[in-house]
Design an enzyme around this catalytic site. Structure first.
Site, PDB file in Angstrom:
ATOM      1  CD  GLN A 265      -2.766   1.216   2.451  1.00 34.30           C
ATOM      2  OE1 GLN A 265      -2.202   1.444   3.520  1.00 34.30           O
ATOM      3  NE2 GLN A 265      -4.072   1.067   2.355  1.00 34.30           N
TER       4      GLN A 265
ATOM      5  CB  ALA B  51      -3.738 -10.908  35.042  1.00 32.78           C
TER       6      ALA B  51
ATOM      7  CB  CYS C  20      -2.707  -7.196  19.385  1.00 34.28           C
ATOM      8  SG  CYS C  20      -4.297  -8.036  19.640  1.00 34.28           S
TER       9      CYS C  20
ATOM     10  NE  ARG D 222      -8.471   0.521   3.372  1.00 29.87           N
ATOM     11  CZ  ARG D 222      -9.664   0.226   3.880  1.00 29.87           C
ATOM     12  NH1 ARG D 222     -10.705   0.092   3.093  1.00 29.87           N
ATOM     13  NH2 ARG D 222      -9.815   0.068   5.167  1.00 29.87           N
TER      14      ARG D 222
ATOM     15  CE1 TYR E 253      -4.649   8.925   6.454  1.00 30.65           C
ATOM     16  CE2 TYR E 253      -6.325   7.385   5.710  1.00 30.65           C
ATOM     17  CZ  TYR E 253      -5.418   7.797   6.662  1.00 30.65           C
ATOM     18  OH  TYR E 253      -5.270   7.095   7.836  1.00 30.65           O
TER      19      TYR E 253
END
Length: 664
Positions: free
Chosen positions: A109, A415, A384, A230, A182
């Protein structure tokens, strides 16, 4: 593989490029995956190769700058083929060869620029734009309109970048982007483009830059080299800086659907081989980076209409991680390919697991955007929340232990479950001691609203991982310093946190958010939620969606301040939803006391009354770390994890646990 998913594993074609299946890794800003010379780092190569290994048919490696002169970005943020072509080729060739080894294709891209939405402005510069329009992040700043010659230099740079990409072995390119607002999108939108040269005025002129880019690339790379756009068919933009919600009645300031479909036909005529399509822009940013408040597959309605107007393939992302929904969408002709970005951060082996019929083993993306968009924007590194190894595959790899240890994991919340899972994978012998009768801890109330279905899936995923690895779980063990389990080599204290409460006197009932979220009490509205952090706002939204009258009382000047989401898209959408559902917000206000009719609030030296049938406290959590102190006093090897160490969110609980468990 389930029969009803089979269509997702049939071949598909973009231009002359044949794909082995219909799964695409959608492009994500690869901050942290490039060096100061614009070349891919080893981290970046490992990141994409891991997803190729996981079975995806096409990877779109995004995004790369095409040039660094018209719009200066500064080094070390994103790849750039034209900055140092020799070094870029050296690293990119390694990337494409390794990806191809797994029979995956890879597109690059390349970006025509950010324009008014950039957040990287070198000192002394102004953001650029097609015209002198307001800067997205500070309307007091006006963008510099670039010259005709600068437009043409960007077009030439896009051709050069694509040619370098082809030399490196990329199978095609995607143009970034007439999407999300954009620079190319700004040229195409009438509200942003007031030019009088050949790039302004008529619709054909406003998309001329995009047309010249595909012509430049085809001339440089050949007509058979695939070029994807895009593309956003609709902006959902009420004004500069103001977005619109899915069910909102509003006047479109940006691109409406009719114009979006017209442009799509012109892009196909110009030579684009596919459209990677969604809706939205930076002024309605949550559309392009959808939080959990959106329904699954939220672009399908728009892309189904798009497919009626073009004959080239359409790619669809946007919470497309429900495989049955994705398969049905392809079968019904609503899309040709299924794109996923965040789900492949959460589980790079997602496609392989679906193919092998192991859907229950797919680690779910929870659409929190803390590790991906939030940290990308704040720290310039993608990651992530539920997969600490994302974009750190080599650095955070798990290694088998030489000498297994018997490890007591105190607490079965997120956890504790993550720690036990990782310990077991490495060969240790963990055992979980949980106070309640179920795993999941505070994730149970957090996942109660209907829009938190993926967090409920995360609980189920952890339950399965713990069961599959035969980790003993001791439920109903409310441990004290005197009853700590003995005979263990190490202790991981993941005892979590409990809601902060205080007395408001006698009157209408006062509950915690957790009690309301889990339906532990009988209550009736109207409701007043005390605390405008994330938990308070989501509790209020859940109640409002059920038809209740709700108010929020917050001591700070704004809701979602100190305890809000890291990602702006989540914050913006939640704020807009609160306004849309008529939730009354009282900021700069403190709960004083309850009476028989509601809550008395102090604000600005005065007191006023808010009618309520119930008051809901959501003023934070307090760490539970007493057992850690007892273990330290006894000289045991002990580690404090997650909320027990510092009250935060799911991401830091999982990351704490992974870090300690992988190193033990």
């Amino acid at each position: 593989m389930k029969q009803d998913l089979q269509i997702l594993f049939t071949p598909a074609q973009i231009g002359a490029c044949m794909l082995k299946n219909r799964f695409v890794m959608a492009p994500m800003g690869p901050a942290g995956l490039a060096d100061a010379q614009g070349a891919f780092t080893q981290t970046g190569i490992d990141f994409y190769v891991e997803r190729a290994k996981g079975g995806v048919g096409l990877i779109i490696a995004g995004m790369c700058y095409s040039e660094n002169t018209v719009e200066r970005h500064g080094p070390g943020t994103m790849p750039c083929p034209t900055l140092n072509p020799v070094l870029f080729k050296r690293t990119a060739k390694q990337l494409t060869e390794r990806v191809h080894a797994y029979d995956a294709k890879i597109f690059l891209q390349i970006s025509a620029g950010f324009g008014r939405v950039t957040n990287r402005i070198p000192p002394g510069d102004l953001p650029i734009g097609p015209s002198p329009i307001p800067y997205r992040w500070d309307p007091a700043i006006t963008c510099r309109a670039i010259s005709t010659e600068e437009v043409q230099e960007i077009v030439r740079a896009m051709g050069r970048a694509a040619a370098i990409a082809k030399e490196c072995g990329f199978d095609g390119v995607e143009i970034h982007a007439m999407h999300e607002g954009y620079l190319l999108d700004q040229f195409a939108m009438e509200c942003c483009n007031w030019r009088t040269d050949q790039y302004g005025g008529s619709l054909e002129n406003r998309i001329r830059m995009a047309v010249e880019i595909v012509q430049e690339i085809k001339a440089a790379c050949g007509s058979q080299f695939p070029v994807v756009m895009r593309y956003s068919t609709k902006s959902f933009m009420k004004d500069f800086g103001r977005g619109a919600l899915p069910d909102e009645d509003f006047r479109e300031m940006g691109r409406d659907m009719a114009e979006g479909l017209q442009i799509a036909g012109l892009l196909e005529q110009a030579g684009y081989d596919a459209l990677d399509a969604d809706v939205g822009c930076y002024d309605s940013w949550y559309w392009n980076h959808p939080p959990m408040y959106f329904e699954k597959g939220m672009y399908l309605t728009y892309n189904e209409e798009l497919k009626r107007h073009v004959s080239i393939p359409v790619l669809t992302a946007g919470r497309m991680d429900d495989p049955e929904q994705a398969a049905a969408a392809v079968a019904e002709g609503r899309t040709d390919l299924v794109s996923m970005a965040r789900p492949l951060l959460a589980d790079p082996a997602l496609i392989r697991k679906l193919y092998r019929g192991r859907r229950e083993d797919v680690r779910p993306c929870i659409s929190c955007q803390e590790g991906c968009m939030g940290r990308l924007k704040k720290y310039l590194h993608i990651s992530c929340a539920v997969n600490p190894a994302a974009a750190r595959e080599r650095e955070m790899a798990l290694t088998p232990v030489v000498t297994p240890k018997r490890v007591a994991v105190l607490g079965g919340g997120v956890a504790g479950c993550e720690a036990a899972r990782v310990l077991a994978l490495r060969g240790h012998r963990p055992e979980i001691f949980e106070r309640t009768q179920r795993l999941g801890g505070n994730l149970h109330p957090a996942s109660a609203p209907d829009f938190k279905e993926d967090e409920r899936k995360l609980i189920a995923w952890y339950e399965k991982q713990i069961s599959d690895r035969k980790v003993p779980v001791h439920f109903g063990t409310d441990l004290t310093a005197e009853t700590l389990p003995q005979g263990f080599d190490a202790y991981l204290v993941a005892t979590g946190s409990r809601p902060v409460t205080f007395s408001l006197g006698d009157g209408v009932p006062v509950f915690t958010a957790a009690q309301i979220l889990q339906n532990e009490v009988t209550s009736q509205g109207p409701y007043v939620v005390v605390g405008g952090g994330l938990v308070g706002c989501e509790t209020a939204l859940m109640l409002a969606l059920r038809g209740e009258q709700v108010s929020i009382v917050e001591g700070l000047p704004a809701i979602l301040g100190q305890n809000g989401p890291l990602c702006y898209a989540n914050t913006q959408m939640l704020q807009d939803l609160i306004a849309f559902h008529h939730i009354s917000v009282h900021t700069g206000s403190l709960a004083d006391h309850v009476d028989g009719q509601g809550l008395v609030v102090a604000s600005g030296g005065e007191k006023h009354h808010i009618p309520a049938g119930a008051v809901v406290l959501s003023v934070g959590y307090r760490s539970e770390s007493v057992l850690y102190g007892a273990l330290q006093a006894a000289g045991e090897e002990a580690y404090l994890l997650g909320d027990a160490r510092r009250v935060s969110n799911i991401m830091y609980a999982i990351w704490d646990a992974y870090e300690v468990a992988r190193s033990l």
